[in-house]
Design a protein around this motif. Structure first.
Motif, mmCIF file in Angstrom:
data_model
loop_
_atom_site.group_PDB
_atom_site.id
_atom_site.type_symbol
_atom_site.label_atom_id
_atom_site.label_comp_id
_atom_site.label_asym_id
_atom_site.label_seq_id
_atom_site.Cartn_x
_atom_site.Cartn_y
_atom_site.Cartn_z
ATOM 1 N N TYR A 57 52.103 53.487 88.405
ATOM 2 C CA TYR A 57 52.870 54.098 89.128
ATOM 3 C C TYR A 57 54.284 53.848 88.945
ATOM 4 N N ALA A 58 55.040 53.932 87.458
ATOM 5 C CA ALA A 58 56.579 54.397 87.482
ATOM 6 C C ALA A 58 57.323 55.019 88.060
ATOM 7 N N LEU A 59 56.965 56.002 88.283
ATOM 8 C CA LEU A 59 57.479 57.435 87.778
ATOM 9 C C LEU A 59 56.825 58.702 89.184
ATOM 10 N N TRP A 60 57.169 58.926 90.384
ATOM 11 C CA TRP A 60 56.416 60.414 90.803
ATOM 12 C C TRP A 60 56.906 61.197 91.172
ATOM 13 N N GLU A 61 57.902 62.453 90.899
ATOM 14 C CA GLU A 61 58.569 62.845 91.631
ATOM 15 C C GLU A 61 58.426 64.373 91.542
ATOM 16 N N VAL A 73 41.825 74.212 106.395
ATOM 17 C CA VAL A 73 41.790 73.404 105.196
ATOM 18 C C VAL A 73 43.594 74.370 104.701
ATOM 19 N N ALA A 74 43.782 73.185 103.285
ATOM 20 C CA ALA A 74 45.826 74.033 102.953
ATOM 21 C C ALA A 74 45.320 73.327 101.314
ATOM 22 N N VAL A 75 46.028 74.067 100.328
ATOM 23 C CA VAL A 75 45.841 73.850 99.159
ATOM 24 C C VAL A 75 47.216 73.561 98.675
ATOM 25 N N ILE A 76 48.077 72.898 98.047
ATOM 26 C CA ILE A 76 48.968 72.833 97.780
ATOM 27 C C ILE A 76 49.759 72.622 95.680
ATOM 28 N N ARG A 77 50.661 72.455 95.801
ATOM 29 C CA ARG A 77 50.600 73.052 94.016
ATOM 30 C C ARG A 77 51.881 72.800 93.946
ATOM 31 N N TYR A 78 52.231 71.343 92.910
ATOM 32 C CA TYR A 78 54.061 71.297 92.319
ATOM 33 C C TYR A 78 53.727 70.776 90.849
ATOM 34 N N PRO A 79 54.777 70.857 90.598
ATOM 35 C CA PRO A 79 55.176 70.025 89.430
ATOM 36 C C PRO A 79 55.895 68.974 89.426
ATOM 37 N N ALA A 80 55.517 67.968 88.765
ATOM 38 C CA ALA A 80 56.024 66.723 88.974
ATOM 39 C C ALA A 80 56.974 66.551 88.132
ATOM 40 N N GLU A 81 57.378 65.245 87.749
ATOM 41 C CA GLU A 81 57.821 64.517 86.990
ATOM 42 C C GLU A 81 57.364 62.997 87.139
ATOM 43 N N ILE A 82 56.601 62.479 86.245
ATOM 44 C CA ILE A 82 55.657 61.407 86.338
ATOM 45 C C ILE A 82 55.912 60.517 85.164
ATOM 46 N N ALA A 83 55.604 59.305 85.643
ATOM 47 C CA ALA A 83 55.198 58.082 84.332
ATOM 48 C C ALA A 83 54.356 56.889 84.808
ATOM 49 N N PHE A 84 53.618 56.922 84.445
ATOM 50 C CA PHE A 84 52.155 55.815 84.434
ATOM 51 C C PHE A 84 51.752 54.357 83.441
#
Length: 121
Positions: A57-61, A73-84
């Motif tokens: 992973y070069a980037l995971w924001e 129990v929990a569910v999470i959701r999010y957008p990300a900027e990623i490069a790998f």
């Protein structure tokens, strides 16, 4: 920032740093990742790929992390900027959506399932 948001951000930092010893406790023993390519990886497969550099992973924001919790129990959701890079093939920086299922086991939150979807365009 709630506990799960902080835990997820710490988990991502450990993975970007390829610090598998720090990342391992965040992942349940029966963890499974479904990659954007549809591949399913166990905890052992995933963390070994990160350790070896097969997944780098070069980037995971992460953007805003939304949490829905139901007791232990929990569910999470999010957008990300990623490069790998996977197996030497770089994936250019882009946006993706992430959905993770966490369970509280022995008083500790651990991710059990993780799904990533690349946003096209």
């Amino acid at each position: 920032m709630n506990d799960l948001e902080a835990i997820e951000r710490d988990r991502l930092r450990a993975l970007v740093d390829a610090d598998v010893d720090r990342a391992a406790p965040f992942h349940a023993d029966d963890f499974q990742l479904v990659t954007p390519a549809g591949r399913v990886l166990s905890k052992q497969e995933y963390l070994e790929a990160v350790r070896s550099g097969d997944i780098d992973y070069a980037l995971w924001e992460a953007g805003e992390i939304v949490v829905r919790s139901y007791g232990d129990v929990a569910v999470i959701r999010y957008p990300a900027e990623i490069a790998f890079t996977v197996d030497g093939a770089p994936t250019p920086r882009g946006r993706s959506w992430h959905i993770d299922l966490y369970e509280r086991r022995g008083g500790t939150w651990q991710v059990v399932w993780s799904q990533a979807t690349r946003v096209q365009g």
